[in-house]
Design a protein around this motif. Structure first.
Motif, short mmCIF file in Angstrom:
data_model
loop_
_atom_site.label_atom_id
_atom_site.label_comp_id
_atom_site.label_asym_id
_atom_site.label_seq_id
_atom_site.Cartn_x
_atom_site.Cartn_y
_atom_site.Cartn_z
N ASP A 142 31.18 34.92 31.71
CA ASP A 142 30.09 34.88 32.68
C ASP A 142 30.02 33.53 33.37
N THR A 143 30.32 32.48 32.61
CA THR A 143 30.13 31.11 33.11
C THR A 143 31.01 30.81 34.31
N ILE A 144 32.23 31.33 34.31
CA ILE A 144 33.16 31.00 35.39
C ILE A 144 32.65 31.48 36.75
N ASN A 145 31.73 32.44 36.75
CA ASN A 145 31.14 32.94 37.99
C ASN A 145 29.98 32.10 38.48
N GLU A 146 29.47 31.22 37.62
CA GLU A 146 28.28 30.45 37.98
C GLU A 146 28.64 29.30 38.91
N ALA A 147 27.77 28.99 39.83
CA ALA A 147 28.06 28.02 40.89
C ALA A 147 28.49 26.66 40.34
N LYS A 148 27.95 26.27 39.20
CA LYS A 148 28.27 24.95 38.65
C LYS A 148 29.73 24.85 38.20
N ASP A 149 30.36 25.95 37.85
CA ASP A 149 31.76 25.94 37.43
C ASP A 149 32.70 26.50 38.47
N TRP A 150 32.18 27.25 39.40
CA TRP A 150 32.99 27.98 40.38
C TRP A 150 33.49 27.06 41.49
N SER A 151 34.54 27.48 42.17
CA SER A 151 34.98 26.84 43.41
C SER A 151 35.52 27.94 44.32
N PRO A 152 35.73 27.65 45.61
CA PRO A 152 36.29 28.68 46.50
C PRO A 152 37.68 29.15 46.06
N TYR A 153 38.33 28.42 45.17
CA TYR A 153 39.67 28.77 44.70
C TYR A 153 39.63 29.59 43.42
N THR A 154 38.42 29.86 42.92
CA THR A 154 38.22 30.59 41.66
C THR A 154 38.06 32.08 41.93
N PHE A 155 38.88 32.89 41.27
CA PHE A 155 38.76 34.35 41.30
C PHE A 155 38.71 34.85 39.87
N HIS A 156 37.96 35.93 39.65
CA HIS A 156 37.82 36.47 38.29
C HIS A 156 38.21 37.94 38.30
N GLU A 157 39.46 38.20 37.92
CA GLU A 157 40.02 39.55 37.93
C GLU A 157 39.43 40.42 36.83
N CYS A 158 39.04 39.78 35.75
CA CYS A 158 38.59 40.50 34.56
C CYS A 158 37.13 40.95 34.71
N LEU A 159 36.75 41.93 33.90
CA LEU A 159 35.33 42.19 33.70
C LEU A 159 34.67 40.94 33.13
N ASN A 160 33.36 40.83 33.28
CA ASN A 160 32.66 39.76 32.57
C ASN A 160 31.75 40.37 31.50
N PRO A 161 31.28 39.56 30.54
CA PRO A 161 30.47 40.11 29.46
C PRO A 161 29.21 40.83 29.92
N HIS A 162 28.58 40.34 30.99
CA HIS A 162 27.39 41.01 31.51
C HIS A 162 27.72 42.46 31.90
N MET A 163 28.86 42.65 32.53
CA MET A 163 29.28 43.98 32.95
C MET A 163 29.66 44.85 31.75
N THR A 164 30.51 44.31 30.88
CA THR A 164 31.04 45.09 29.77
C THR A 164 29.96 45.46 28.77
N ALA A 165 29.23 44.45 28.29
CA ALA A 165 28.20 44.71 27.29
C ALA A 165 27.07 45.57 27.86
N GLY A 166 26.73 45.34 29.12
CA GLY A 166 25.67 46.13 29.74
C GLY A 166 26.02 47.60 29.81
N ALA A 167 27.26 47.90 30.18
CA ALA A 167 27.69 49.30 30.27
C ALA A 167 27.65 49.97 28.91
N VAL A 168 28.12 49.27 27.87
CA VAL A 168 28.11 49.85 26.52
C VAL A 168 26.69 50.05 26.02
#
Length: 416
Positions: A142-168
């Protein structure tokens, strides 16, 4: 020679020297451009080939190898072929940073894809954003998506925990019971999975009896089970990964935990299930980003599976093999669409990537470059229900995703 003649001669000499220098510079620039245009496209790939997540690392490498092969077989980028530069990050953030720096500075990697750990990928991302190199992460975070860690060069191909755990959670809580205990790996991945499950579960009336934390790399879970049994939950939610998950499930089975409660995992690992077999895993429910059984209803999955099996001697792809494939495939497709490996031109091309590559429609959200995609809810098959040793899961449901189910851009710290 008089003063005026000297000045005239000097000006002519300087002009000749300047012209020669300009031609030399042009020649060097042209040579450099030719070399750059003909050089292989290098994809740096730091993953934990040693350590608790080695099986998952091997799976993502296999998927990446297929993406490289397909790109090269299709002619590459105007004849430029791609190379995969695999490096062992040893599941260590500092090691990952060192390897990534080497990949960029020494090996001249055009793009970085990889990482199979929430903590390690943040270290890789820190290097790539400083050097303004595209990084497509294939690990849950989840953290890699947050503005403090992100940059315009950052892409996240994977699901994130918010998505995965929420669906389950949305699948399991209404069907299996509301009283839960978490058994959690005490680092970013486990903590984020718990948060995602609690966020979704709260609206469903979920009651958290305990969140029991264990260190990464735990080999003996027996001390945790008496407390879990004493709490008498409806569900034990196991929020860990890799070898930790394999050991936890095996020991829970030996301890008779499954006879007293349902066991679920927000992310149910393919690799451990393949190794430890039916008895340990049967009946356990969890989430995953991909399962090869999608081929029964999805032509793109059938194509991906067949290509993967051809390259890897009949082996079916796992969820992380799919991520390795998509992560590399998409950066190369973006370079081809942009007609160059120039980072500033590839970034918008990668952000625009969308469509059904192997698991249904996927696209990158604009604010954080998170891949918006489906989550599969699966149940581990028993031996009688499995057609072969790779027939391990039954797909119970598919939760389609849209941006409304993600944490909002403002919540992540992005300004409108």
């Amino acid at each position: 020679m008089d003063h005026s003649t000297f000045n005239t001669s000097r000006r002519r000499a300087l002009k000749t020297l300047a012209a020669g220098s300009s031609l030399a510079a042009v020649g060097m620039t042209s040579s450099s451009l030719v070399l750059a245009q003909n050089a292989p496209i290098r994809v740096g790939f730091p993953v934990p080939l040693t350590g608790a997540f080695a099986a998952e690392a091997q799976a993502v490498v296999r998927g990446a190898e297929l993406a490289i092969k397909e790109f090269n077989d299709a002619g590459g980028l105007n004849g430029r072929k791609a190379e995969l530069l695999v490096r062992d990050d040893k599941l260590n953030p500092q090691e990952a940073a060192t390897r990534t720096i080497e990949l960029i500075d020494k090996d001249k990697a055009n793009f970085i894809v990889g990482s199979v750990s929430a903590a390690v990928q943040l270290s890789v991302n820190n290097v790539t954003k400083q050097r303004q190199v595209i990084y497509n992460s294939i690990s849950q975070s989840d953290t890699i998506n947050e503005a403090k860690d992100w940059s315009p060069y950052t892409f996240h191909e994977c699901l994130n925990p918010h998505m995965t755990a929420g669906a389950v959670a949305r699948y399991a809580i209404p069907k299996l019971g509301k009283r839960v205990v978490f058994l959690t790996a005490d680092y970013a991945y486990g903590q984020e999975m718990v948060r995602g499950f609690q966020t979704a579960g709260k609206a469903l009336g979920m009651e958290v009896l305990a969140d029991i934390r264990h260190p990464l790399g735990t080999t003996d879970f027996s001390s945790y089970f008496p407390r879990i049994l004493a709490l008498k939950p409806d569900i034990l939610i196991v929020c860990n990964f890799g070898r930790d998950q394999q050991i936890a499930f095996k020991q829970a089975n030996d301890f008779g935990i499954k006879k007293q409660m349902k066991i679920i995992a927000p992310l149910l690992m393919h690799s451990g299930r393949l190794v430890d077999g039916h008895k340990t895993y049967e009946g356990i429910i969890g989430g995953t980003g991909y399962y090869w059984g999608l081929e029964a209803s999805l032509p793109s999955s059938k194509r991906f599976n067949d290509s993967f099996k051809t390259l890897h001697k009949g082996l079916y792809p796992t969820d992380y093999a799919g991520l390795g494939y998509a992560g590399v495939r998409n950066v190369l497709a973006a370079a081809k669409a942009a007609g160059t490996t120039d980072t500033e031109k590839v970034v918008p091309a990668l952000a625009a990537i969308k469509g059904d590559i192997y698991k249904g429609n996927v696209f990158f959200r604009a604010c954080d470059h998170q891949a918006v995609q489906s989550v599969l809810i699966v149940e581990s098959k028993d031996k009688a229900g499995a057609a072969n040793d790779q027939d391990i899961f039954k797909i119970l449901a598919t939760e389609s995703f849209d941006e409304s189910k993600l944490r909002s851009c403002s919540e992540l710290g992005f300004k409108a």
